[in-house]
Design an enzyme around this catalytic site. Structure first.
Site, short mmCIF file in Angstrom:
data_model
loop_
_atom_site.label_atom_id
_atom_site.label_comp_id
_atom_site.label_asym_id
_atom_site.label_seq_id
_atom_site.Cartn_x
_atom_site.Cartn_y
_atom_site.Cartn_z
N CYS A 191 45.77 43.13 49.88
CA CYS A 191 46.22 43.09 51.27
C CYS A 191 47.16 44.27 51.47
CB CYS A 191 46.98 41.82 51.66
SG CYS A 191 46.03 40.32 51.45
N ARG A 222 42.98 48.23 50.22
CA ARG A 222 43.63 47.07 49.61
C ARG A 222 42.96 45.75 50.02
NH1 ARG A 222 48.47 48.41 47.55
NH2 ARG A 222 49.12 46.24 47.60
N TRP A 248 42.77 40.84 52.02
CA TRP A 248 41.84 40.50 50.94
C TRP A 248 42.10 39.03 50.65
CZ3 TRP A 248 41.87 38.81 45.79
CH2 TRP A 248 40.67 39.00 45.09
N ASN A 298 51.56 39.97 51.78
CA ASN A 298 50.68 40.33 50.67
C ASN A 298 51.18 39.59 49.45
OD1 ASN A 298 49.19 41.64 48.64
ND2 ASN A 298 50.65 43.32 48.53
N GLY A 299 50.33 38.77 48.83
CA GLY A 299 50.77 38.04 47.64
C GLY A 299 50.37 36.58 47.72
N LYS A 350 30.24 50.20 37.30
CA LYS A 350 30.06 51.01 38.52
C LYS A 350 28.80 50.57 39.25
CE LYS A 350 33.48 53.18 39.05
NZ LYS A 350 34.15 52.20 38.38
N GLU A 399 29.34 47.01 40.87
CA GLU A 399 30.31 46.90 41.95
C GLU A 399 29.87 47.66 43.20
OE1 GLU A 399 34.28 48.21 40.86
OE2 GLU A 399 33.55 50.03 39.93
N HIS A 457 20.93 40.87 18.82
CA HIS A 457 21.49 39.53 18.58
C HIS A 457 21.42 38.66 19.82
CE1 HIS A 457 22.70 40.78 14.63
NE2 HIS A 457 23.30 41.84 15.14
N LYS A 516 41.11 47.67 45.92
CA LYS A 516 41.49 48.72 44.98
C LYS A 516 42.68 48.30 44.13
CE LYS A 516 41.54 53.40 44.08
NZ LYS A 516 40.49 53.21 43.08
C1 G6P Z 1 40.56 46.84 40.67
C2 G6P Z 1 39.85 48.11 41.07
C3 G6P Z 1 39.31 48.81 39.84
C4 G6P Z 1 40.44 49.08 38.86
C5 G6P Z 1 41.18 47.78 38.50
C6 G6P Z 1 42.45 48.07 37.71
O1 G6P Z 1 39.65 45.93 40.18
O2 G6P Z 1 38.80 47.81 41.97
O3 G6P Z 1 38.72 50.03 40.22
O4 G6P Z 1 39.92 49.65 37.70
O5 G6P Z 1 41.58 47.10 39.70
O6 G6P Z 1 43.32 48.78 38.53
P1 G6P Z 1 44.50 49.68 38.03
O7 G6P Z 1 45.12 50.21 39.28
O8 G6P Z 1 45.42 48.77 37.26
O9 G6P Z 1 43.94 50.75 37.17
#
Ligand code: G6P
Length: 608
Positions: free
Chosen positions: A2, A27, A75, A101-102, A488, A491, A507, A603
């Site tokens: 958020c 965010r 979010w 946010n939180g 990648k 997502e 395995h 993000k």
């Molecule tokens: C989220 C983002 C990822 C990122 C991860 C860790 O899931 O979508 O792209 O790798 O957080 O984020 P950080 O800022 O701790 O690297």
């Protein structure tokens, strides 16, 4: 997650806030909303979906000249994405509103208490509980600042929250606990936001708020106080060096593509001042004077975790430091065998705000273990709370899917391994020189290779975009890259993809292989190539189609060969990484997916 922003100044505030929300949309983008006071009434406009939906709604409302406003981009945590759960949330009387946010962890208990006092709730959010708790506190503390603080003292959990009242139309209140909040100081205007780009066009002067602090701001004044007793806090104003150019698309279709193509620059910046190509020396001032750890525990999430997995090989082989790598959400709830000051915890985080990674850092610090933070965002919580910080200098990363941040983390980690390896005298001066020469040549080599790589990624994406499943296989350094390639693809394109250690396929997972289940094999020219080749043959024996990312001259007979320029390991990883990113980017774009803002993601993950 958020994003929140508050503005108080001399401009029409709603456009400033909406523009700020656009730069915070990374965010979260489940819904958005704004609040302002006009003619003694609190006005709130909210819309489900992306910010453009809110803009459409605002365009149909009367224009307001209010010079104070706040906004939110969501979010979803408590409550599904829906207009009723969107922020801002108003109190029952409609006198006050907040954006948040939180997560307020004890919200149910507070809600039950408020329900018994006759409060009604229109959403499932913890935020609506908090705003009504503030209103309840006003009954005994008519001063809004006092009531705000009293309510926050009862709330447990994480929050960055901004508050407005219809009785004080030109004042913002805000507070922080375990969620980022930055105060921007302009001329005759002030800002409060989850991240700096929200207000960067207006000011570079910032104050980083700390946990347990509360701020009261008007256009021309501000005061920071401690939440516990409202005693004043003095804080040094910092000046941010980024420019807005760095936060724009620069002619690329998407931020993600721009950020992939920025990687040669990221490598150059990351090497500047750290290696000297003329005398092949390495200088890492951040680590000078600190002992090389006896054991290293890397803790991170998502792509940052993959960087850690990749680096373990170098930290062990170059530096001789036994290294474990763990996902932060697992690490934080385990009994650790950290051995005090000879151990080191290395937390990796692009944003520096990931809740689980921050919690891991705090656990280590409580146990007296030094923590090195590897962060991109200057002044972020992790950067400030770590015992030492090493900045990756990738510049602002806007695309939700992380690309250049991983490149910058791998580079920083390789430099650390090299530096410790030299200090431990595990690497000879000749070996250090050879590695530095390779590093020095890396940015230009990648720059030259990227256009052809992009073209090949486009061709292959068209051929494989209809697949519903994918395996990504690799060994050693390439195992970490296989995990990242699969992450990648899923997502961005929503194609199910699994990264696997290629030796582990037999395995169990190999049972899934059939002609409709392709494999993306990382078969670079390193000491594990013969082993990977055998694993590829095993997949082919089950009629599985294979794309092999490899170097010129590799003896491979697969459906699609993708040759990238040869570099010695581990430097070849810096070539393979953008290839994986480009393949996912092109696949997602071809399938019409929202590349920069994939569904359900954010993000910066500031909740558990
Ligand atoms: C989220 C983002 C990822 C990122 C991860 C860790 O899931 O979508 O792209 O790798 O957080 O984020 P950080 O800022 O701790 O690297």
């Amino acid at each position: 997650m958020c994003g929140i922003i508050g503005y108080t100044g001399h401009r029409p505030a709603v456009p400033v806030v909406v523009e700020g929300l656009r730069r915070l949309e990374y965010r979260g983008y489940d819904s958005a909303g704004v609040a302002y006071v006009q003619r003694g009434e609190l006005h709130i406009t909210r819309a489900l979906g992306k910010l453009s939906a809110l803009e459409d709604k605002l365009a149909q409302s009367p224009v307001t000249m209010a010079t104070t406003a706040m906004g939110h981009t969501r979010w979803a945590t408590h409550g599904v994405p829906a207009e009723r759960n969107s922020h801002p949330h108003a109190s029952n009387s409609g006198n006050i509103a907040i954006v948040h946010n939180g997560i307020i962890e004890n919200y149910q208990q507070i809600k039950d208490d408020l329900l018994s006092k006759g409060y009604v709730f229109h959403s499932e959010t913890d935020t609506e509980v908090l705003v009504n708790l503030i209103e309840e506190c006003q009954k005994t503390e008519p001063d809004l600042l006092q009531a705000f603080a009293a309510a926050l003292r009862q709330a447990h959990g994480a929050y960055a929250v901004c508050l407005m009242s219809k009785d004080e139309p030109n004042t913002l209140y805000a507070a922080r606990m375990s969620a980022p909040l930055i105060f921007g100081i302009g001329t005759g205007e002030n800002f409060i936001a989850s991240d700096i780009p929200a207000f960067l066009p207006y000011t570079r002067k910032v104050l980083f708020l700390e946990d347990g602090e509360i701020v009261r701001a008007t256009a021309t004044s501000y005061a920071i106080m401690r939440l516990e007793d409202l005693s004043p806090v003095s804080r040094t104003v910092q000046t941010i060096q980024w420019d807005m150019q760095a936060a724009q698309k620069g002619g690329y279709r998407h931020f993600m593509l721009k950020e992939i193509f920025e990687q040669p620059r990221v490598l150059r910046d990351g090497l500047t001042g750290r290696i000297n190509g003329e005398n092949n020396s390495i200088a890492l001032a951040e680590l000078d004077g600190q002992p090389v750890p006896e054991r290293l525990h890397i803790v991170a999430c998502g792509t940052s975790y993959h960087s850690g997995l990749w680096a373990r090989h170098l930290l062990e082989s170059w530096a001789g430091v036994p290294t474990q790598v763990e996902i932060a959400s697992e690490f934080r709830y385990r009994d650790h065998l950290l051995l005090g000051k000879n151990d080191m915890v290395l937390v990796i985080s692009q944003s520096g705000e990931t809740a689980d990674t921050l919690a891991a850092l705090r656990i280590a610090r409580e146990q007296g273990v030094p923590v090195l933070g590897l962060c991109n965002v200057v002044g972020s919580s992790i950067a400030r709370e770590a015992s030492a910080v090493f900045y990756t200098q990738a510049g602002p990363e806007i695309s939700v899917a992380s690309t250049k941040a991983m490149c910058s983390q791998m580079l920083a980690l390789a430099l650390i391994a090299l530096y410790w390896g030299r200090r431990q005298q595990r690497l000879s001066p000749d070996e250090v020189s050879a590695h530095i020469r390779q590093l020095d040549a890396l940015p230009a080599a990648l720059e030259a290779a990227l256009p052809a790589m992009h073209e090949r990624a486009r061709e292959l994406s068209r051929r494989y975009a209809q697949a519903r499943n994918f395996f990504y296989l690799g060994r050693g350094l390439c195992y970490a890259l296989a995990l990242e390639g699969a992450l990648k693809l899923k997502e961005l394109s929503y194609i199910h993809a699994e990264g696997y250690a290629s030796g582990e396929m037999k395995h169990g997972p190999i049972a899934l292989i059939d002609p409709s289940f392709p494999t993306f094999a990382l078969a670079l020219d390193d000491n594990l190539f013969p082993k990977v080749r055998s694993n590829i043959v095993e997949v082919q024996a089950r009629q599985g189609k294979v794309i092999a990312l490899t170097n010129p001259g590799a003896a491979l007979d697969v459906d699609d060969i993708w040759e990238i320029p040869a570099l010695p390991a581990p430097f070849s990883s810096f070539m393979a990484l953008p290839a994986l990113q480009l393949f996912s980017y092109e696949t997602a774009d071809y399938l019409g997916k929202d590349v920069d803002q994939p569904r359900n993601l954010a993000k910066s993950v500031t909740v558990e």
